[in-house]
Design a protein around this motif. Structure first.
Motif, PDB file in Angstrom:
ATOM      1  N   LEU A 132       1.442  -0.965   0.297  1.00  0.00           N
ATOM      2  CA  LEU A 132       0.318  -0.104   0.135  1.00  0.00           C
ATOM      3  C   LEU A 132       0.315   0.879   0.071  1.00  0.00           C
ATOM      4  N   LEU A 133       2.156   1.102   0.901  1.00  0.00           N
ATOM      5  CA  LEU A 133       2.752   2.614   0.738  1.00  0.00           C
ATOM      6  C   LEU A 133       3.450   2.789  -0.661  1.00  0.00           C
ATOM      7  N   ILE A 134       4.080   1.353  -1.372  1.00  0.00           N
ATOM      8  CA  ILE A 134       4.808   1.810  -2.644  1.00  0.00           C
ATOM      9  C   ILE A 134       3.554   2.075  -3.651  1.00  0.00           C
ATOM     10  N   GLY A 135       2.562   2.170  -3.463  1.00  0.00           N
ATOM     11  CA  GLY A 135       1.444   2.263  -3.966  1.00  0.00           C
ATOM     12  C   GLY A 135       1.238   3.510  -3.990  1.00  0.00           C
ATOM     13  N   LEU A 136       1.315   4.253  -2.396  1.00  0.00           N
ATOM     14  CA  LEU A 136       0.933   5.472  -2.549  1.00  0.00           C
ATOM     15  C   LEU A 136       2.037   6.571  -2.887  1.00  0.00           C
ATOM     16  N   LEU A 137       3.282   5.943  -3.127  1.00  0.00           N
ATOM     17  CA  LEU A 137       4.737   6.109  -3.311  1.00  0.00           C
ATOM     18  C   LEU A 137       4.149   6.891  -5.189  1.00  0.00           C
ATOM     19  N   VAL A 138       4.320   5.857  -5.306  1.00  0.00           N
ATOM     20  CA  VAL A 138       3.651   5.499  -7.138  1.00  0.00           C
ATOM     21  C   VAL A 138       2.958   6.384  -7.831  1.00  0.00           C
ATOM     22  N   ILE A 208       4.548   3.735  12.240  1.00  0.00           N
ATOM     23  CA  ILE A 208       5.063   4.567  13.642  1.00  0.00           C
ATOM     24  C   ILE A 208       5.545   3.336  14.641  1.00  0.00           C
ATOM     25  N   LYS A 209       4.778   2.568  14.501  1.00  0.00           N
ATOM     26  CA  LYS A 209       4.724   0.762  15.078  1.00  0.00           C
ATOM     27  C   LYS A 209       5.617   0.033  14.821  1.00  0.00           C
ATOM     28  N   ASN A 210       5.034  -0.708  13.866  1.00  0.00           N
ATOM     29  CA  ASN A 210       6.347  -1.343  13.060  1.00  0.00           C
ATOM     30  C   ASN A 210       7.775  -0.686  11.878  1.00  0.00           C
ATOM     31  N   LYS A 211       8.410  -0.620  12.974  1.00  0.00           N
ATOM     32  CA  LYS A 211       9.805   0.133  12.612  1.00  0.00           C
ATOM     33  C   LYS A 211      10.477   0.144  11.092  1.00  0.00           C
ATOM     34  N   LEU A 212      10.938   0.785  10.085  1.00  0.00           N
ATOM     35  CA  LEU A 212      11.908   0.237   8.916  1.00  0.00           C
ATOM     36  C   LEU A 212      12.937   0.604   9.632  1.00  0.00           C
ATOM     37  N   GLU A 213      14.081   1.054   8.416  1.00  0.00           N
ATOM     38  CA  GLU A 213      15.822   1.456   9.407  1.00  0.00           C
ATOM     39  C   GLU A 213      15.155   2.958   9.176  1.00  0.00           C
ATOM     40  N   LYS A 214      16.360   3.240   9.907  1.00  0.00           N
ATOM     41  CA  LYS A 214      15.594   4.752  10.516  1.00  0.00           C
ATOM     42  C   LYS A 214      15.463   5.921   9.744  1.00  0.00           C
ATOM     43  N   ARG A 215      16.592   5.417   8.291  1.00  0.00           N
ATOM     44  CA  ARG A 215      16.860   6.556   7.547  1.00  0.00           C
ATOM     45  C   ARG A 215      15.717   6.468   6.313  1.00  0.00           C
ATOM     46  N   LEU A 216      15.215   5.444   6.016  1.00  0.00           N
ATOM     47  CA  LEU A 216      13.931   4.745   5.239  1.00  0.00           C
ATOM     48  C   LEU A 216      12.838   5.553   6.028  1.00  0.00           C
ATOM     49  N   GLN A 217      12.691   5.226   7.825  1.00  0.00           N
ATOM     50  CA  GLN A 217      11.311   5.612   8.366  1.00  0.00           C
ATOM     51  C   GLN A 217      11.631   6.871   8.169  1.00  0.00           C
ATOM     52  N   ILE A 218      12.137   7.914   7.933  1.00  0.00           N
ATOM     53  CA  ILE A 218      12.202   9.970   7.904  1.00  0.00           C
ATOM     54  C   ILE A 218      11.469   9.432   6.577  1.00  0.00           C
ATOM     55  N   LEU A 219      12.198   8.868   5.673  1.00  0.00           N
ATOM     56  CA  LEU A 219      11.936   9.107   4.716  1.00  0.00           C
ATOM     57  C   LEU A 219      10.240   8.979   4.054  1.00  0.00           C
ATOM     58  N   VAL A 220       9.956   7.876   4.631  1.00  0.00           N
ATOM     59  CA  VAL A 220       8.758   7.695   4.337  1.00  0.00           C
ATOM     60  C   VAL A 220       7.348   8.268   4.708  1.00  0.00           C
ATOM     61  N   PHE A 221       7.698   9.042   6.794  1.00  0.00           N
ATOM     62  CA  PHE A 221       6.955   9.407   6.694  1.00  0.00           C
ATOM     63  C   PHE A 221       6.915  10.543   6.503  1.00  0.00           C
ATOM     64  N   ILE A 222       8.001  11.680   6.333  1.00  0.00           N
ATOM     65  CA  ILE A 222       8.522  13.108   5.308  1.00  0.00           C
ATOM     66  C   ILE A 222       7.225  13.157   4.130  1.00  0.00           C
ATOM     67  N   PHE A 223       7.597  11.819   3.442  1.00  0.00           N
ATOM     68  CA  PHE A 223       6.733  11.474   1.691  1.00  0.00           C
ATOM     69  C   PHE A 223       5.266  11.978   2.543  1.00  0.00           C
TER      70      PHE A 223
END
Length: 428
Positions: A132-138, A208-223
């Motif tokens: 779902l996240l990747i679909g939102l990005l595209v 927020i609960k199921n964390k990704l790699e730290k930098r990746l998580q920051i990028l995901v939240f900003i996006f």
């Protein structure tokens, strides 16, 4: 591309190495993941994969031959809701409209039953949210290209085949003149912003609960927050504020709580700078002094819609007007009350609870609300409660169960919230 490379290695397709998995169950989850990826692209594109998921889901039930329901029987309230909608066809005149709504609502009948017999684990559920996240990005990138093209194609506020650069504007000026294409519904050409905003909020809470790699998580939240800003859904911003306050009060670590408060204040200032949000209160003012409603703002029109809906509910509180006639009765009420703007726009209730009350009365409303009450009690200390809040409050601001994308998403998310995986995960 780097974001996709970092996410995709963590999303292997299910295989048959696990003896508890069978081909039907594997195909069910994979079709569901593909459908979730396509969910942000409109109604028709993901539909075939949801249909395939239903077919494979029932194939899994028949193969397992386990027809005993041992837990979560309350999940059957969703199929019961569908049945009550079907019964209302018996006292509705516009059968065609009612039948089409029932066709779109088949997810309420099928998916809860499938999930009663389908095994899941944290990997399967995480894959759904990642797709779902990747679909939102595209979809974001597609919308960005469309908005940029429409912005550059403006000459004196009118779309033209020639670009605004050829018309005398510089490249940057063209975006300034076409800035409206980068906000609200003009930015979301693939699907209504209200639905995309719900997907964004649910994904945001999940990661927020199921964390990704730290930098990746920051990028995901900003996006995700950037996408939410451009969609400019007022209800989504309100829900985001509620979620943020809830997380702040439930944070056990004092340092983390202060950081969250700082982020919340900064985010509030940023989101309030959105032009569609900053004008929200001013567009509500003057409703009580208006002598006609021909030029009502969208915010005022929503309040008028709720008022008309409540008046109609008082006249038929028990069984409503039927799924086929509810909108027709509401539109006629707009005409009687001289709500000209609402009548011209042919609005529905813009509140699913009111919409359900109009369709099936207090009976349908009660059946719709019971799963929310049950899950609120069970999930009150779990992060799944935040997802439940998103679903509940979005129903308060839109008739989300009128379109297929809203119906299928709610059917699946409510079904997943009944699974033990969500019950066993604390908020923070």
């Amino acid at each position: 591309m780097r974001l996709l490379k970092n996410i995709l290695p963590h999303t292997p397709m299910l295989n048959v190495k696990n003896k508890e998995d069978n081909l039907f169950q594997i195909l069910f989850w994979n079709c569901l993941c593909i459908a979730f990826f396509l969910l942000s692209f409109g109604t028709n594109i993901p539909t075939p994969f949801f249909i395939l998921a239903i077919v494979f889901g029932f194939g899994n039930i028949l193969r397992s031959r386990n027809f005993r329901i041992s837990e979560n029987k309350i999940l059957l309230f969703l199929p019961l809701y569908f049945i009550i909608m079907g019964v209302s066809l018996g006292y509705t005149d516009n059968i065609g409209v009612g039948v089409k709504l029932l066709e779109r609502s088949l997810s309420f009948l099928f998916f809860p039953i499938i999930f009663l017999y389908t095994k899941e684990n944290s990997l399967m559920i995480k894959r759904l949210f990642i797709f779902l996240l990747i679909g939102l990005l595209v979809s974001f990138l597609v919308n960005l290209v469309i908005a940029s093209y429409n912005s550059i194609s403006i000459i004196d506020g009118v779309l033209s085949i020639d670009t605004s650069i050829n018309g005398g504007y510089s490249f940057l000026d063209s975006f300034s003149h076409g800035g409206s294409y980068f906000i609200s519904g003009e930015f979301s050409k693939l699907l209504h912003p209200s639905y995309v905003s719900v997907y964004i909020l649910v994904v945001l809470v999940y990661f927020i609960k199921n964390k990704l790699e730290k930098r990746l998580q920051i990028l995901v939240f900003i996006f995700l927050l950037s996408y939410l800003f451009l969609l400019a859904s007022r209800s989504a911003f309100m829900i985001l504020v509620v979620i943020s306050i809830f997380l702040i009060f439930n944070a056990k670590n004092v340092r983390k709580k202060y950081i969250m408060v700082g982020c919340f204040i900064f985010g509030l200032l940023l989101l309030s700078s959105n032009p569609r949000i900053s004008h929200f209160y001013s567009r509500l003012k003057g409703l009580s002094t208006m002598d006609h409603y021909k030029y009502a703002t969208s915010e005022q029109a929503r309040l008028l819609t709720w008022n008309a809906s409540i008046k109609l509910i008082k006249s038929a509180p028990i069984i409503g007007y039927g799924v086929g006639d509810a909108n027709d009765v509401l539109i006629n009420k707009f005409k009687d009350l001289d709500y000209v703007y609402n009548y011209k726009k042919q609005y529905n209730s813009h509140n699913q609870f009111l919409q359900t009350f109009l369709q099936t009365g207090v009976i349908g409303f009660s059946i719709l609300i019971v799963p929310f009450i049950y899950l609120a009690i069970r999930l009150r200390k779990n992060y799944g409660f935040l997802i439940l809040l998103i679903l509940f409050f979005s129903l308060m601001f839109e008739s989300m169960l009128s379109r297929f994308n809203g119906i299928v998403f709610y059917a699946i998310m409510l079904s997943l919230l009944f699974k033990k995986f969500f019950f066993n995960n604390k908020i923070l």
